[in-house]
Design an enzyme around this catalytic site. Structure first.
Site, PDB file in Angstrom:
ATOM      1  N   ARG A 238      45.785  38.575  40.419  1.00  0.00           N
ATOM      2  CA  ARG A 238      44.691  38.239  41.453  1.00  0.00           C
ATOM      3  C   ARG A 238      43.461  38.910  41.081  1.00  0.00           C
ATOM      4  NH1 ARG A 238      44.178  38.918  47.535  1.00  0.00           N
ATOM      5  NH2 ARG A 238      42.312  37.582  47.992  1.00  0.00           N
ATOM      6  N   LEU A 239      42.190  38.214  41.132  1.00  0.00           N
ATOM      7  CA  LEU A 239      40.878  39.232  40.991  1.00  0.00           C
ATOM      8  C   LEU A 239      40.386  38.739  42.518  1.00  0.00           C
ATOM      9  CD1 LEU A 239      38.315  40.607  39.879  1.00  0.00           C
ATOM     10  CD2 LEU A 239      37.645  38.398  38.993  1.00  0.00           C
TER      11      LEU A 239
ATOM     12  N   ASP B  87      40.161  30.507  49.906  1.00  0.00           N
ATOM     13  CA  ASP B  87      40.026  29.435  49.863  1.00  0.00           C
ATOM     14  C   ASP B  87      41.327  28.571  49.155  1.00  0.00           C
ATOM     15  OD1 ASP B  87      39.824  30.595  47.194  1.00  0.00           O
ATOM     16  OD2 ASP B  87      38.362  29.293  46.326  1.00  0.00           O
TER      17      ASP B  87
ATOM     18  N   CYS C  10      41.149  34.893  38.053  1.00  0.00           N
ATOM     19  CA  CYS C  10      42.487  34.994  38.062  1.00  0.00           C
ATOM     20  C   CYS C  10      43.185  34.463  36.953  1.00  0.00           C
ATOM     21  CB  CYS C  10      43.114  34.414  39.412  1.00  0.00           C
ATOM     22  SG  CYS C  10      42.465  35.054  40.770  1.00  0.00           S
TER      23      CYS C  10
ATOM     24  N   ASN D 272      43.864  29.099  40.384  1.00  0.00           N
ATOM     25  CA  ASN D 272      42.900  29.623  39.846  1.00  0.00           C
ATOM     26  C   ASN D 272      41.444  28.854  39.880  1.00  0.00           C
ATOM     27  OD1 ASN D 272      41.272  31.667  38.563  1.00  0.00           O
ATOM     28  ND2 ASN D 272      41.787  30.512  36.359  1.00  0.00           N
ATOM     29  N   GLY D 273      40.476  29.213  40.561  1.00  0.00           N
ATOM     30  CA  GLY D 273      39.513  28.536  40.681  1.00  0.00           C
ATOM     31  C   GLY D 273      38.725  28.923  42.067  1.00  0.00           C
TER      32      GLY D 273
END
Length: 102
Positions: A50-51, A101, A2, A76-77
């Site tokens: 967003r991915l 998550d 992301c 992001n992570g």
């Protein structure tokens, strides 16, 4: 992966617009082609590309707001043990709106 963007005003300036977050996040489109979002508050803007990997549902798009709308997050992570953490938090009464998550 992301992409996140944000700006916090450190001086008294007019309210920042969500369009500012869009301008910052759009160049990261290749990092997050699945969704885009922005949020603005008094002196702050957040942008996200967003991915989608873990939770493909649109409810997992970001920025995310807390249930009362007081807090906003872009993330992001990956939290590798989030399922274990989630079970513990649910046992303590926490309610989740997504299966991501974040």
């Amino acid at each position: 992966m992301c992409g996140i963007a944000g700006h916090v005003a450190t001086t008294s300036v007019p309210a920042l617009a969500a369009a500012d977050a869009v301008r910052m996040a759009d160049p990261m489109r290749p990092r997050g082609p699945d969704a885009a979002g922005e949020w603005s508050g008094e002196g702050i803007v957040l942008g996200h590309r967003r991915l989608a990997i873990l939770d493909l549902d649109g409810r997992a798009n970001q920025p995310m707001l807390s249930a009362d709308g007081r807090y906003a997050i872009v993330f992001n992570g990956e939290i590798y043990n989030f399922r274990e953490l989630r079970r513990s938090l649910e046992a303590a009464g926490a309610v989740f709106r997504t299966t991501s998550d974040t």
